[in-house]
Scaffold this motif. Structure first.
Motif, short mmCIF file in Angstrom:
data_model
loop_
_atom_site.label_atom_id
_atom_site.label_comp_id
_atom_site.label_asym_id
_atom_site.label_seq_id
_atom_site.Cartn_x
_atom_site.Cartn_y
_atom_site.Cartn_z
N ARG A 172 -43.37 -54.40 3.35
CA ARG A 172 -43.57 -53.11 4.00
C ARG A 172 -44.67 -53.19 5.07
O ARG A 172 -44.52 -52.64 6.16
CB ARG A 172 -43.95 -52.05 2.97
CG ARG A 172 -42.84 -51.68 2.00
CD ARG A 172 -43.26 -50.48 1.17
NE ARG A 172 -42.37 -50.28 0.04
CZ ARG A 172 -42.65 -50.70 -1.20
NH1 ARG A 172 -43.79 -51.32 -1.46
NH2 ARG A 172 -41.78 -50.48 -2.17
N GLU A 173 -45.75 -53.87 4.75
CA GLU A 173 -46.85 -53.96 5.69
C GLU A 173 -46.47 -54.79 6.92
O GLU A 173 -46.71 -54.38 8.06
CB GLU A 173 -48.08 -54.57 5.00
CG GLU A 173 -49.33 -54.65 5.87
CD GLU A 173 -49.90 -53.30 6.22
OE1 GLU A 173 -50.68 -53.23 7.20
OE2 GLU A 173 -49.58 -52.30 5.54
N LYS A 176 -44.23 -53.29 9.73
CA LYS A 176 -44.80 -52.30 10.65
C LYS A 176 -45.08 -52.89 12.03
O LYS A 176 -45.21 -52.16 13.01
CB LYS A 176 -46.11 -51.75 10.08
CG LYS A 176 -45.98 -50.97 8.80
CD LYS A 176 -47.36 -50.55 8.30
CE LYS A 176 -47.29 -49.80 6.99
NZ LYS A 176 -48.66 -49.43 6.50
N PRO A 246 -41.02 -48.96 5.89
CA PRO A 246 -42.41 -48.58 6.14
C PRO A 246 -42.53 -47.31 6.97
O PRO A 246 -43.60 -46.70 7.02
CB PRO A 246 -42.99 -49.78 6.88
CG PRO A 246 -41.81 -50.46 7.50
CD PRO A 246 -40.68 -50.25 6.51
N ASP A 247 -41.43 -46.92 7.63
CA ASP A 247 -41.45 -45.70 8.44
C ASP A 247 -41.04 -44.47 7.66
O ASP A 247 -41.04 -43.36 8.18
CB ASP A 247 -40.51 -45.86 9.64
CG ASP A 247 -40.93 -47.01 10.53
OD1 ASP A 247 -42.15 -47.22 10.70
OD2 ASP A 247 -40.04 -47.70 11.06
#
Length: 248
Positions: A172-173, A176, A246-247
């Motif tokens: 997830r990180e 981005k 992640p959004d």
């Protein structure tokens, strides 16, 4: 890109899953069938495996193609192990060459591999790297996107995260910062965690559990993992969970 595979189950010779099947990982080093990016995985390879009575895995890694390494062929024939992780590498532009950049990476009892790429590496991911302390960046085993991802996973594991949690949070990180391909594979010798994010991932059970970038034969039982998913596996079974964007 790359191709990788992990196994848990009854003792076997690594070659039984890495070399003997018709489309095994060794074959995938020059002729992968499902690889979406790149055509040849000849920039290094590695095997990590566990011996009974020792939770810390051994590794054998080289910078060249696996098909040219006679020592690997012998090792894969005579060793016996209940758990392994292996990979063949197609290096990302801008990443360091050499044995140190070949998976699996290790820390204590864990083995890690990354199948994918961080497009725009390294410039686009400077802010991601900056989330780690400078001492950890200087200690990276190789100047590569995979080594950075492993450091991010390690940081989460050392903070107490479970294997799957550490992988999903890292994906997830990293996502981005660009259209990353983040198929991560991690084992501690008794369980496997893996992510499907941008490339193929499959699993099969019985006998043992295999998690791989692509099937090594055409026998029934292979199941494809949906994109943007986390897989968790033990000899007792496999579960698959979606990874939120992640959004979102």
């Amino acid at each position: 890109m790359c191709r990788h595979l992990a196994y848990l189950g009854e003792p076997l010779a690594p070659g039984a899953v890495l070399a003997e099947p018709p489309y095994a990982l060794v074959h995938q080093s020059w002729a992968p069938r499902r690889q979406r990016y790149g055509t040849v995985n000849a920039d290094g390879f590695g095997l990590g495996w566990y011996a009974d009575g020792d939770e810390r895995p051994a590794r054998y890694r080289r910078a060249g193609p696996v098909w040219a390494d006679e020592a690997f062929a012998d090792l894969a024939r005579v060793v016996r192990t209940r758990a392994l992780l292996a990979a063949v590498r197609s290096a990302t532009a801008g990443c360091a060459p050499g044995e140190a950049a070949a998976a699996p990476f290790t820390d204590g009892r864990r083995l890690f591999s990354h199948n994918g790429a961080l497009p725009g590496w390294p410039a686009a991911y400077g802010p991601l790297a900056a989330t780690l302390p400078a001492a950890e960046l200087m200690a990276l085993e190789a100047r590569s996107d995979s080594a950075l991802l492993w450091a991010l996973v390690q940081a989460r594991l050392q903070a107490g995260a479970e294997l799957g949690e550490a992988l999903a949070d890292t994906v997830r990180e990293a996502a981005k910062y660009g259209p990353a391909r983040l198929n991560l594979l991690l084992t501690d010798g008794s369980s496997i965690a893996a992510t499907a994010w941008g490339d193929t991932l499959f699993h099969r059970s019985g006998p043992g559990v295999v998690v791989a970038s692509e099937p090594y034969d055409d026998a029934p039982g292979w199941t494809e993992v949906p994109d943007r998913s986390l897989l968790l596996a033990t000899p007792a079974g496999i579960t698959v969970h979606p990874i939120d964007s992640p959004d979102a």
